[in-house]
Enzyme design. Sequence first.
Site, short mmCIF file in Angstrom:
data_model
loop_
_atom_site.label_atom_id
_atom_site.label_comp_id
_atom_site.label_asym_id
_atom_site.label_seq_id
_atom_site.Cartn_x
_atom_site.Cartn_y
_atom_site.Cartn_z
N HIS A 1 45.35 30.24 -29.66
CA HIS A 1 44.55 29.45 -28.70
C HIS A 1 44.74 27.79 -28.72
CE1 HIS A 1 40.61 28.88 -26.54
NE2 HIS A 1 40.56 27.79 -26.97
N ASP B 1 44.85 39.09 -32.20
CA ASP B 1 45.85 38.10 -31.82
C ASP B 1 45.54 38.03 -30.23
OD1 ASP B 1 47.64 36.32 -31.63
OD2 ASP B 1 49.29 37.54 -32.05
N GLU C 1 42.18 29.99 -33.09
CA GLU C 1 42.14 28.69 -32.77
C GLU C 1 42.41 27.75 -34.33
OE1 GLU C 1 40.16 25.10 -30.31
OE2 GLU C 1 38.77 26.59 -31.15
#
Length: 618
Positions: A512, A560, A569
């Site tokens: 992310h 994932d 993230e």
Amino acid sequence: MYSNHWGGALEIATTTGGESTTEDDNRSRNFDLDRASLNQLQRYDTYDRSTQSSRNLDETQQSWLLGPPEKKKKKYVDLGCIICSRKALKYTFIGIIVAFAVIALPTIVVKVWPKHKSQPSLPDNYTFALHKALMFFDAQKSGKLPKSNGIPWRGDSGLQDGSKLTDVKGGLVGGYYDAGDNIKFHYPMSFAMTMLSWSVIEYEHKYRALGEYEHITDIIKWGTDYLLRTFNSSATKIDKIYSQVGGALNNSRKPDDHYCWQRPEDMNYERPVQTATSAPDLAGEMAAALAAASIVFRDNKQYSRKLVKGAETLFDFARDLGKRTSYCRGNPYIEPFYNSTNYFDEHMWGSAWLYYATGNKTYMSLATNPVLSKNTKARFMIPDLSVMRIFLNPGYPYEEMLSSYHNITGLTMCSYLQRFQVFNFTKGGLIQLNHGRGQPLQYVANAAFLASLFVDYLNATGVPGWYCGPFFITLEELRSFATFQMNYILGENPLKMSYLVGYGDKFPNHVHHRGASIPTGKTKYSCTGGWRWRDTKNPNVHNITGAMVGGPDKFDKFKDVRVNFSYTEPTLAGNAGLVAALVSLTGNGGYGIDKNTMFSAVPPLYPMSPPPPPPWKP
């Protein structure tokens, strides 16, 4: 204190490649100390030299009667221009032969003998991971990047940040983006810089041996240079701090840092600057960052003094009795993301680092103030004060509180051990410090650093362990906790997946992260035009090497998926703890900590005498 918070302090100078080691080094290499091995008996053979008796009496009498014996005639050799005795010539030749054998022959052998260079020790897994983890900070830099930045898919960005401010020349350009978005949160940024500085103070010898010292200090300075821009660092008294650049509102449908999915180089939406006129928490955290960095840059006297001055100014602002409302209170751009509910922990954290940076006992008195301690809730900072007791032992009037802090540190370490069941662990062995919520690895990495550091503190003083209630805990057991948790992050887990991007054969590739997921080139994607790269199931077009992602859930499962930030993230605070843990655990570059650098600005302590007891009354 914000929900993602960590902190704290502890290094002993060791040899990093020399031929000898100190006693402290030998302790730190052996967790189960064998004290008998430290005191080897040296045996010395004594020799009695007897003297020969002189000649017997009869011989003496004969010499008296017959006179001295006839001297032999010396025989000489004629060398042409020099005439010398045969004995002298003989000894000269013998001397030449001996000199040749002792000096010349070994020299010739060394010159002609084939050279076999000794191979340096191979890097361990923690060293490999450390090299990569530091690269994450290069990928997060905002501002005008140096050519040596080393991340080919990153360029200049945020050059208009704070450009409308009239009191900041050049605006708020620089610093770091916090995570996968393009926001510069000054609170976690300050914490990250403190953690990185702390790791350098304790393990500078390792960073130097691994060739990363210049890199890590550049990363720290990039952050502290920026933090100095966020307030009037030339003043002794301030009335505000710029607390954040960029931002997003929950459920916003207008262009901002969360609604848009754009590379930071392509941002074209408004990036508001948040201002705090009361910031006891943020100012305390920033003061800690600048004070810790001033120790790192102690050889750069001018810059170090600048950092100390800024730290003192910030801390005075943090302690202002009329400005004790949290910096985030009621601010929708900050409160949902980095909420702070308590400022006492930052005051303790900041005062401890200011004491180490200045040696001013006023800060030490505050850090050991019972009222402050009673109101603080963050145990992560206590080791920062525990080290003071371990190495300085300042005595009265600080001993009682420092002893209490040291006990709390020990209890915190006990809580990390699975046998005491304070925290839950996944079946794969990952400690659940955030009680099963998302993004667990940032907490785990910081805890691994504190545990490893505590082991090095005790090793440095020859202490083989400590007690958890009636149970004696060896340093090896606590070190095993730290290594197990780090090994889990690096791939020794049920999924056999490394949660450090670029490390190992299997790692997340849908991180992310806006910059890593969008291609570089002539095409610039708009606010919503970048959504195609957010939502695609294809891997990111760039690996953000060194990023530690949020991590698995409480069942050791991991998704994932780019849009699920709790799994994928990375954050500045998490990676700072990761770097600190890795450098503490690597065996390359020496062992142990540097117990001197932390106290380089602290004058010798002479404990005061305690007050006399009250007069006795019948």
